[in-house]
Design a protein around this motif. Sequence first.
Motif, PDB file in Angstrom:
ATOM      1  N   PRO A  74       0.653  -1.309  -0.190  1.00  0.00           N
ATOM      2  CA  PRO A  74      -0.128   0.353   0.161  1.00  0.00           C
ATOM      3  C   PRO A  74       1.123   1.354   0.352  1.00  0.00           C
ATOM      4  N   LEU A  75       0.384   2.199  -0.451  1.00  0.00           N
ATOM      5  CA  LEU A  75       1.331   3.180  -0.750  1.00  0.00           C
ATOM      6  C   LEU A  75       0.825   4.208   0.256  1.00  0.00           C
ATOM      7  N   ALA A  76      -0.197   4.185   1.737  1.00  0.00           N
ATOM      8  CA  ALA A  76       0.507   4.822   2.460  1.00  0.00           C
ATOM      9  C   ALA A  76       1.752   4.037   3.526  1.00  0.00           C
ATOM     10  N   THR A  94       1.434  13.746  -0.375  1.00  0.00           N
ATOM     11  CA  THR A  94       0.380  12.945   0.289  1.00  0.00           C
ATOM     12  C   THR A  94      -0.176  11.991  -0.693  1.00  0.00           C
ATOM     13  N   VAL A  95      -0.705  10.873   0.414  1.00  0.00           N
ATOM     14  CA  VAL A  95      -1.948   9.854  -0.764  1.00  0.00           C
ATOM     15  C   VAL A  95      -2.597  10.234  -0.368  1.00  0.00           C
ATOM     16  N   PRO A  96      -3.547  10.625  -1.360  1.00  0.00           N
ATOM     17  CA  PRO A  96      -5.407  10.913  -1.251  1.00  0.00           C
ATOM     18  C   PRO A  96      -6.070  10.049  -1.331  1.00  0.00           C
ATOM     19  N   ASP A  97      -5.406   8.712  -2.767  1.00  0.00           N
ATOM     20  CA  ASP A  97      -6.150   7.757  -2.335  1.00  0.00           C
ATOM     21  C   ASP A  97      -5.563   6.479  -2.733  1.00  0.00           C
ATOM     22  N   GLU A  98      -5.838   5.111  -2.499  1.00  0.00           N
ATOM     23  CA  GLU A  98      -5.056   3.670  -2.326  1.00  0.00           C
ATOM     24  C   GLU A  98      -4.001   4.287  -3.593  1.00  0.00           C
ATOM     25  N   LYS A  99      -4.521   4.278  -5.353  1.00  0.00           N
ATOM     26  CA  LYS A  99      -4.161   4.415  -6.591  1.00  0.00           C
ATOM     27  C   LYS A  99      -3.006   5.963  -7.037  1.00  0.00           C
ATOM     28  N   HIS A 100      -2.956   6.632  -5.895  1.00  0.00           N
ATOM     29  CA  HIS A 100      -2.601   8.332  -6.097  1.00  0.00           C
ATOM     30  C   HIS A 100      -1.415   8.465  -5.126  1.00  0.00           C
ATOM     31  N   ARG A 127       3.373   6.815 -12.543  1.00  0.00           N
ATOM     32  CA  ARG A 127       3.112   7.364 -13.768  1.00  0.00           C
ATOM     33  C   ARG A 127       2.166   8.534 -13.687  1.00  0.00           C
ATOM     34  N   VAL A 128       3.355   9.533 -13.678  1.00  0.00           N
ATOM     35  CA  VAL A 128       2.793  11.121 -13.483  1.00  0.00           C
ATOM     36  C   VAL A 128       1.469  11.136 -14.728  1.00  0.00           C
ATOM     37  N   GLU A 129       0.322  11.495 -13.453  1.00  0.00           N
ATOM     38  CA  GLU A 129      -1.310  11.617 -14.341  1.00  0.00           C
ATOM     39  C   GLU A 129      -0.992  13.172 -14.383  1.00  0.00           C
ATOM     40  N   THR A 147       1.026  15.112  -9.962  1.00  0.00           N
ATOM     41  CA  THR A 147       0.048  13.662  -8.919  1.00  0.00           C
ATOM     42  C   THR A 147       0.407  12.317  -9.820  1.00  0.00           C
ATOM     43  N   LEU A 148       1.113  11.416  -8.765  1.00  0.00           N
ATOM     44  CA  LEU A 148       1.351  10.100  -9.995  1.00  0.00           C
ATOM     45  C   LEU A 148       0.058   8.707  -9.252  1.00  0.00           C
ATOM     46  N   ALA A 149      -0.294   8.242 -10.340  1.00  0.00           N
ATOM     47  CA  ALA A 149      -1.251   7.438 -10.054  1.00  0.00           C
ATOM     48  C   ALA A 149      -0.036   6.173 -10.156  1.00  0.00           C
ATOM     49  N   ARG A 150      -0.593   5.253  -9.997  1.00  0.00           N
ATOM     50  CA  ARG A 150      -0.503   3.032 -10.226  1.00  0.00           C
ATOM     51  C   ARG A 150      -1.055   3.046 -10.744  1.00  0.00           C
ATOM     52  N   SER A 151      -0.953   1.892 -11.779  1.00  0.00           N
ATOM     53  CA  SER A 151      -1.631   1.834 -12.745  1.00  0.00           C
ATOM     54  C   SER A 151      -1.972   0.452 -12.992  1.00  0.00           C
TER      55      SER A 151
END
Length: 151
Positions: A74-76, A94-100, A127-129, A147-151
């Motif tokens: 988990p990113l957190a 910061t981790v706004p949600d589990e994928k970002h 990856r950079v979103e 903002t980065l997103a997990r694919s």
Amino acid sequence: MISPRDKSIATAGGVVVGAMLVVALVWLPLERLRVRLAHELPVLRASVESLRHDAEEVRRVRALPPTMPGNPPPLAGVIASNAWGRDLPGVQITVPDEKHVRLVGDDIAFGQLLDWLTTAQAAHGLRVEKAKIEAGAMTGRVRADLTLARS
């Protein structure tokens, strides 16, 4: 009445005018097209070769095993361990949600930021979103809001 001599002169003139029209309306445009295509052909061949090389690179990369584990952590938890903060001093992660993941910093070395992004992609599949990067006061320094997103 038209004399045979006038008739032959008119016929010869008509043939000459017809030949000039064929040259001007058919042969010259075709010749210009041939010259243009002969000039573009090496560029097009190089483009095709580049596309073939790129396609081969895509096949090679797709054949590589995935770099991320099947169940990434988990990113957190990763953020809480402060493992990333040491690489980029002065940033807030910061981790706004589990994928970002969101990164904000006012004075970041651009080279360090690029290295950090490369590591984040390889190690965590991020990856950079969205990105807003502005030049800082000093050369090589930037203000960044990513903002980065997990694919």
